[in-house]
Design a protein around this motif. Structure first.
Motif, PDB file in Angstrom:
ATOM      1  N   LEU A   1      -5.942   3.152  -6.368  1.00 21.77           N
ATOM      2  CA  LEU A   1      -5.265   2.402  -7.444  1.00 21.77           C
ATOM      3  C   LEU A   1      -3.867   1.977  -7.003  1.00 21.77           C
ATOM      4  CD1 LEU A   1      -5.226   1.520 -10.479  1.00 21.77           C
ATOM      5  CD2 LEU A   1      -4.208   3.738 -10.981  1.00 21.77           C
ATOM      6  N   LEU A   2      -3.154   2.897  -6.373  1.00 21.24           N
ATOM      7  CA  LEU A   2      -1.782   2.586  -5.924  1.00 21.24           C
ATOM      8  C   LEU A   2      -1.795   1.514  -4.835  1.00 21.24           C
ATOM      9  CD1 LEU A   2      -0.384   6.204  -5.924  1.00 21.24           C
ATOM     10  CD2 LEU A   2       0.363   4.359  -7.419  1.00 21.24           C
ATOM     11  N   GLU A   3      -2.811   1.572  -3.968  1.00 17.23           N
ATOM     12  CA  GLU A   3      -2.909   0.571  -2.899  1.00 17.23           C
ATOM     13  C   GLU A   3      -3.155  -0.824  -3.469  1.00 17.23           C
ATOM     14  OE1 GLU A   3      -4.615   3.690   0.418  1.00 17.23           O
ATOM     15  OE2 GLU A   3      -5.974   2.188  -0.400  1.00 17.23           O
ATOM     16  N   ARG A   4      -3.877  -0.867  -4.591  1.00 14.52           N
ATOM     17  CA  ARG A   4      -4.272  -2.168  -5.145  1.00 14.52           C
ATOM     18  C   ARG A   4      -3.356  -2.675  -6.246  1.00 14.52           C
ATOM     19  NH1 ARG A   4     -10.688  -2.580  -5.937  1.00 14.52           N
ATOM     20  NH2 ARG A   4     -11.308  -1.437  -4.084  1.00 14.52           N
ATOM     21  N   THR A   5      -2.388  -1.866  -6.672  1.00 16.05           N
ATOM     22  CA  THR A   5      -1.563  -2.270  -7.812  1.00 16.05           C
ATOM     23  C   THR A   5      -0.113  -2.441  -7.381  1.00 16.05           C
ATOM     24  OG1 THR A   5      -3.022  -0.902  -9.144  1.00 16.05           O
ATOM     25  CG2 THR A   5      -1.043  -1.706 -10.232  1.00 16.05           C
ATOM     26  N   ALA A   6       0.417  -3.631  -7.581  1.00 11.16           N
ATOM     27  CA  ALA A   6       1.817  -3.873  -7.219  1.00 11.16           C
ATOM     28  C   ALA A   6       2.741  -3.216  -8.240  1.00 11.16           C
ATOM     29  CB  ALA A   6       2.076  -5.380  -7.199  1.00 11.16           C
TER      30      ALA A   6
END
Ligand code: 5GP
Length: 204
Positions: A23-28
């Motif tokens: 989630l963190l990798e995909r969410t700015a």
């Protein structure tokens, strides 16, 4: 405008850590708060990145000094979220995510009633048993104890705002992304972010 606070909790063995990582990798613009813990560092973990690894005596002192927003004992170790970890960030407009246990989530709810609390559940007891057994070489007895503990944790789902089933990883990830996306699209958030657009649309 203050940032949004998301809390993610789950019973152990539910796959929460992998989901949060993706989630963190995909969410700015979403920042994970780094917790303090007294548990020993595991191979591959880095102090200050995965946790602030803290000796127990120091952790107890920090509790006394009011350093933590919330803290809890999980599997015999202490874990806590510092004020500096979240309050300063939120005040600066940063959206923050906490990956903590249900006891911590309940404490955070009291201090931040607007926090969005997400609970992740496994698709079945069999899937949970399988994930717990795949973790290591635990005996059948230990696995059963953990499983019973996990079932107790799952009872806490009623205290959360969102429930995500981690059956197909990618689907659960989209569910998490959707919660964050929708929270960022509320009128109150958007009217602050889109101030110029709205002014342009209205001043004619
Ligand atoms: P682990 O030791 O496997 O990294 O984490 C064990 C449990 O402690 C997980 O459920 C994790 O979410 C929870 N945990 C991690 N950091 C915190 C924290 O700051 N506060 C609370 N209450 N629980 C935490």
């Amino acid at each position: 405008m203050a940032g949004l606070l998301f809390v993610v909790a789950a019973a152990s063995g539910t796959g929460k850590t992998s989901l949060v990582k993706a989630l963190l990798e995909r969410t700015a613009d979403l920042k994970l708060s780094i917790s303090h813990t007294t548990r020993p560092i595991r191979p591959g973990e880095i102090d200050g990145v995965h946790y602030h690894f803290t000796p127990k005596e120091r952790f107890v002192e920090m509790i006394g000094d009011g350093y933590f927003v919330e803290h809890a004992e999980v599997f015999g170790n202490y874990y806590g979220t510092s004020h500096t970890g979240i309050t300063t960030q939120l005040e600066q407009g940063q959206d923050v995510l906490l990956e903590i246990d249900w006891q911590g989530a309940a404490q955070v709810r009291k201090i931040f009633p607007n926090s969005m609390q997400i609970f992740i559940v496994p698709p079945s007891i069999e899937a949970l048993r399988e994930r717990l057994s795949n973790r290591g070489q635990d005996s059948a007895e230990v696995i059963q104890t953990r499983l019973n503990g996990a079932v107790e944790e799952i009872r806490q789902h009623v205290n959360f705002d969102y429930l995500v089933v981690n059956d197909v990883f990618e689907d659960a990830l989209i569910d998490l992304q959707s919660i964050i996306r929708a929270a960022r699209l509320t009128e109150i958030q958007q009217s602050a972010k889109q101030q110029n657009l709205l002014m342009g649309l209205l001043n004619r």
